[in-house]
Design a protein around this motif. Structure first.
Motif, mmCIF file in Angstrom:
data_model
loop_
_atom_site.group_PDB
_atom_site.id
_atom_site.type_symbol
_atom_site.label_atom_id
_atom_site.label_comp_id
_atom_site.label_asym_id
_atom_site.label_seq_id
_atom_site.Cartn_x
_atom_site.Cartn_y
_atom_site.Cartn_z
ATOM 1 N N VAL A 47 7.837 25.828 20.439
ATOM 2 C CA VAL A 47 6.562 25.219 20.698
ATOM 3 C C VAL A 47 5.707 26.310 20.992
ATOM 4 O O VAL A 47 5.490 26.998 21.786
ATOM 5 N N ASP A 197 12.094 17.220 21.019
ATOM 6 C CA ASP A 197 11.241 17.898 20.082
ATOM 7 C C ASP A 197 9.716 17.390 20.134
ATOM 8 O O ASP A 197 8.945 17.895 20.632
ATOM 9 N N LYS A 201 6.545 19.068 22.172
ATOM 10 C CA LYS A 201 5.445 19.297 21.417
ATOM 11 C C LYS A 201 4.146 18.574 21.866
ATOM 12 O O LYS A 201 2.912 18.912 21.592
ATOM 13 N N ASN A 202 4.432 17.005 21.805
ATOM 14 C CA ASN A 202 3.462 16.065 22.104
ATOM 15 C C ASN A 202 2.751 15.655 23.066
ATOM 16 O O ASN A 202 1.918 15.088 23.214
#
Ligand SMILES: Nc1nc2c(c(=O)[nH]1)N[C@H]1C(S)=C(S)[C@@H](COP(=O)(O)OP(=O)(O)OC[C@H]3O[C@@H](n4cnc5c(=O)[nH]c(N)nc54)[C@H](O)[C@@H]3O)O[C@H]1N2
Ligand SMILES: Nc1nc2c(c(=O)[nH]1)N[C@H]1C(S)=C(S)[C@@H](COP(=O)(O)OP(=O)(O)OC[C@H]3O[C@@H](n4cnc5c(=O)[nH]c(N)nc54)[C@H](O)[C@@H]3O)O[C@H]1N2
Ligand SMILES: [Mo]
Length: 832
Positions: A47, A197, A201-202
């Motif tokens: 990341v 994940d 990341k988001n």
């Protein structure tokens, strides 16, 4: 030391994979498993300029690290024990003495003959349906010894009234959320793939709603996910916890703790939706394309339906959460990409095990649907699942990996007896002559509609008969099922002519049995299992092991011989099978190792490690291919056009499946509503019992399994039990305001009571409990009434708080249980 033989032995427990050191036939140490360089490399997630990778060990819990204590516990049952005043040759079984009588030691030959004789007598006199056998929700690891395995096979050969486990962990999701988004094969919980994940990341924010991942460890994953929450904090993600109790995750990680009154969460959810609709901050495009029935939900929320807009001020009056906090939360949630974690595995949560818990669960799906569920960073995730994991490597779970599974057994046995009984109706069946009815089959994994099926007990002859014999695998229900005193009364009923318990320890229901069969613990038997794999299909948690940092398959080695004359569950049923002349059918002539080999051969293990090596090495770590994207979560597969398992294939704010069944059900309407709980602050019963006791999952044990005499080291943890005047008491958290009103001080013994029970606990006065609520963990192992067992007025000293909860069904047509909330009063205990 010279002359002493020392060896290492691999095993698996609820809280992780362990390595035990055995010296001269004694377990002297238990440690977590540290992976070696020979094991598969760990995954990495990059990341920005950071690369995250897990520590190379099983982060075992404290109760698993101290598991040696429970092997050598002072209350182990070491021999078959017969109730002293029980005579199988006499008609009068003196059932009223159950729970009080002493026991005498008998031989295995005598014990198995008594069981065989009683089985034959009762079958002949009443028919096979008069014999019932009841497992637990949980057992020690091992696919051969598991209840779904040896127990189910043995009883299916003979034929018995199966006691159906209700969907305890999932209740509100199964009875509610399924009608919004399907997932019936997961009892209403969502898929969990690649979301770690995605979150790292988001996402910008995580809302943990009725979830305490630091305490519940994604069920069996031990502490593997604690590092994830540290990473989230390091990356600057916000964590909000919504819970009447300032739970362990909140204490350690939350930026904001919001504390609604227990059972009022649906009002809070409706008010959040109100803010979004009012301010236009929901994802209109997504609602348009991915959902149906939104207008009906909006009508309810805005008050068009009933004249009451569900404003934050309206919700404040119900939930006790200030309107400004509700508004602030709604705005943050809409502004940020938010993960919602409503319970242990992106679903579950005490709120789902409470009256009308299905309405809360449905609204959880509504809220994320309004924010574009499945878009990057917007999903269901409780910070403790969805680690990169190679799911294509096939290894079964405990439900689909045992002795009665096709491909493992040569002959699979289907129970020939049609009659069944729902677990929560067992006390009624033993105490009354009522014809009982309920909907569904406990775990309704075949379709959403299965839960509508009406079933009755007893079935007419020849298919049915009232239960006269009960065989119990495990012994914790007095403290893990609601209305423990009613269970105690049921076990003393003269209708129950013979009661057998198979358990390693002398506790719980074992003290009510006519015959106790001594089971060995996992460290005393050989077996095979994958850490945290319950199994797909009927296991309800497909790919559950992706909540561990590593997939680890264990050859569970026998560390020591079974203590005393205890036997592994496999061998107990073998003994009984011999006495009943069904040995060949039961074992197929195979010993334990033979069955372990069959499980191994049914899986992909056979392609990666020779059996003898696996047996010696003790474990295998499943590799994760680099950049493996085994499955994608909701949005992707939905975008691919496969849709959801609902009648429309979309998220249904208005449930078509309910419309077909009972469109006028006021307790589960077509669109979810806030309905005041019958064990909540708005219930009429609150006039007499004004406090709501919440009883979540015990942090320092796995249910009852590491509590009490079994693990004195755990008793030393003052959040588990507190020592006073010669006894370790069960703590109850009480807010200073409620304590002061009643003259209760920190460290006082108090009695918590209602019409169902009286339980003595030790008060921990703290603002961690919100005013109006009490907090005490579910699942003490000790049921110790001072007076007559089963008497609601008899003070129970072990901390068995389920004596206070109700067996009432969650709602009219949703026949799950609701033990997590109970209306009570509390006072200083003046007894001795
Ligand atoms: N250490 C340990 N881990 C376990 C278990 C165990 O016994 N011990 N059991 C395992 C099993 S079988 C299961 S099913 C899962 C259960 O996992 P969950 O269902 O998620 O766990 P609970 O502890 O019941 O509930 C989580 C939180 O909900 C809060 N809560 C209770 N009522 C309400 C309410 O009305 N509103 C809100 N907002 N919050 C509420 C509780 O205070 C608690 O902190 O845990 C698993 N993990
Ligand atoms: N108030 C309240 N009540 C609840 C809940 C709640 O949130 N609040 N949650 C519910 C949920 S989700 C669950 S899963 C249930 C859990 O309820 P249970 O499954 O009853 O809980 P355990 O304490 O794990 O009980 C397992 C029993 O089996 C025995 N045992 C363990 N392993 C073996 C074995 O290998 N062989 C044999 N022969 N015996 C074994 C143990 O000694 C113990 O008696 O509790 C439910 N009750
Ligand atoms: Mo559970």
């Amino acid at each position: 030391m010279a002359g002493q033989e020392e060896r290492r032995c691999y095993n698996l427990d609820h809280g992780g994979v362990v390595v035990a050191t055995v010296r001269d036939g004694k377990i002297v140490r238990v440690q977590p498993l540290y992976l070696s360089d020979d094991d598969a490399p760990s995954w990495k997630i990059a990341v920005g300029d950071r690369v995250f990778t897990p520590p190379r060990r099983s982060n075992a819990t404290q109760f698993t690290i101290s598991i040696r204590r429970r092997v050598y516990a002072s209350n182990r049952v070491l021999y078959p024990m017969l109730r002293e005043d029980f005579d199988p040759d006499k008609e009068d079984r003196k059932t009223e003495n159950r729970g009080k009588s002493k026991y005498v030691r008998i031989t295995w030959k005598e014990a198995s003959e008594i069981v065989a004789k009683e089985v034959r007598r009762i079958r002949e006199k009443y028919g096979p349906a008069a014999i019932a056998a009841m497992m637990s929700s949980h057992q020690m690891w091992g696919y051969i010894n598991a209840s779904y395995s040896a127990f189910t096979r043995f009883w299916s050969i003979l034929g018995y009234t199966e006691i159906l486990n209700n969907s305890d962990s999932w209740e509100g999701w199964s009875w509610g959320a399924e009608h919004v988004w399907g997932f019936y094969w997961r009892l209403g919980l969502p898929d969990q793939y690649d979301l770690l994940d995605d979150a790292l990341k988001n996402s910008d924010m995580i809302v943990l709603w009725s979830a305490d991942p630091d305490a519940t460890n994604s069920t069996y994953a031990a502490y593997d996910s604690v590092m994830i929450r540290h990473w989230l904090k390091e990356l600057g993600k916000e964590i909000v916890v919504i819970d009447p109790y300032c739970n362990y995750t909140a204490v350690r990680f939350a930026d904001k703790w919001i504390a609604p009154k227990p059972g009022t969460d649906a009002a809070l959810a409706a008010a959040i939706a109100y803010v979004w609709i009012n301010e236009g901050t929901y994802d209109k495009q997504y609602v348009e394309t991915h959902t149906v029935g939104f207008e009906k939900w909006a009508d309810y929320v805005t008050g068009k339906e009933d004249g009451t807009p569900k404003t934050p001020e309206w919700a404040e009056r119900i939930t006790g959460v200030p309107a400004r906090e509700i508004r602030a939360l709604a705005r943050e949630w809409a502004r940020k990409r938010t993960m919602l974690g409503p319970g242990n595995r992106a679903g579950m949560g005490g709120a789902c095990r409470a009256p009308y818990g299905h309405e809360w669960a449905r609204m959880m799906v509504y809220l994320q649907a309004m924010q574009g569920l499945g878009k990057p960073g917007v999903n269901f995730w409780s910070t403790n699942t969805a680690f990169p994991s190679w799911e294509e490597f096939n290894f079964p779970g405990y439900v689909n990996g045992g002795m009665n599974v096709p491909g493992i057994a040569k002959q699979v046995y289907l129970n020939p007896v049609k009659q069944k009984l729902l677990r929560t109706l067992v006390p009624d069946a033993l105490l009354t002559d009522k014809r009982l009815s309920w909907r569904g089959f406990g775990f309704n994994l075949g379709s959403t509609e299965q839960q509508f099926q009406l079933n009755v007990y007893p079935l007419p002859k020849p298919d049915g008969a009232p239960i006269r014999m009960l065989y119990r695998f495990g012994a914790a229900y007095l403290c893990t099922m609601p209305d423990g005193n009613r269970w105690a009364r049921a076990y003393r009923s003269p209708k129950l002519e013979f009661f057998v318990v198979q358990n390693p320890w002398f506790e719980g229901e074992a003290k009510f049995a006519d015959l106790i069969l001594p089971a060995a613990t996992n460290l005393e038997r050989e077996d095979i299992a994958e850490w945290n794999n319950g199994g797909g299909a009927s296991g309800a948690i497909p790919h559950g092991s992706n909540s561990n940092a590593h997939r680890i398959i264990v050859y569970m080695q026998k560390c020591i011989e079974p203590l005393g004359e205890s036997k592994s569950d496999f061998h107990i049923f073998l003994e009984l099978a011999k006495a009943l002349g069904i040995e060949q059918e039961y074992s197929e002539g195979e010993d334990v190792e033979g069955w372990i080999r069959r499980v191994y051969e049914s899986s992909d293990m056979k392609d990666v490690m020779p059996f003898e090596e696996f047996k010696k090495r003790g474990y295998y770590v499943v590799p994760v291919p680099e950049n493996d994207v085994s499955h994608r979560s909701f949005a992707t597969f939905y975008e691919l056009g496969r849709g959801l398992a609902t009648p429309t294939g979309k998220i249904e704010f208005e449930s078509r499946s309910l419309a077909k069944f009972d469109p006028k059900d006021p307790e589960r309407p077509l669109v979810a509503h806030y309905i005041p709980s019958w064990e909540g602050p708005e219930s009429p019963a609150a006039a007499k019992y004004p406090l709501v006791l919440i009883s979540p999952h015990v942090r320092f044990s796995f249910h009852s399994q590491h509590d009490g005499e079994k693990n004195p080291w755990i008793d030393e943890i003052p959040h588990h039990r507190v020592y006073k005047d010669g006894r370790y008491w069960w703590p109850v958290w009480i807010n200073p305001v409620d304590a002061e009103k009643r003259g209760i001080k920190d460290g006082d013994l108090v009695k918590i009571y209602n019409d169902r029970g009286t339980v003595v606990c030790i008060a921990r006065v703290s603002e961690r409990a919100r005013p109006g609520s009490l907090h005490a963990y579910q699942a003490s192992a000790i049921y110790e009434p001072k007076g007559e067992p089963g008497d609601p007025a008899s003070p129970e000293l072990g901390g068995c708080v389920n004596a206070l909860s109700s067996l009432r069904f969650m709602s009219k047509n949703a026949h799950g249980f609701a033990p997590a909330h109970a209306l009570v009063e509390v006072a200083k205990w003046e007894g001795s």
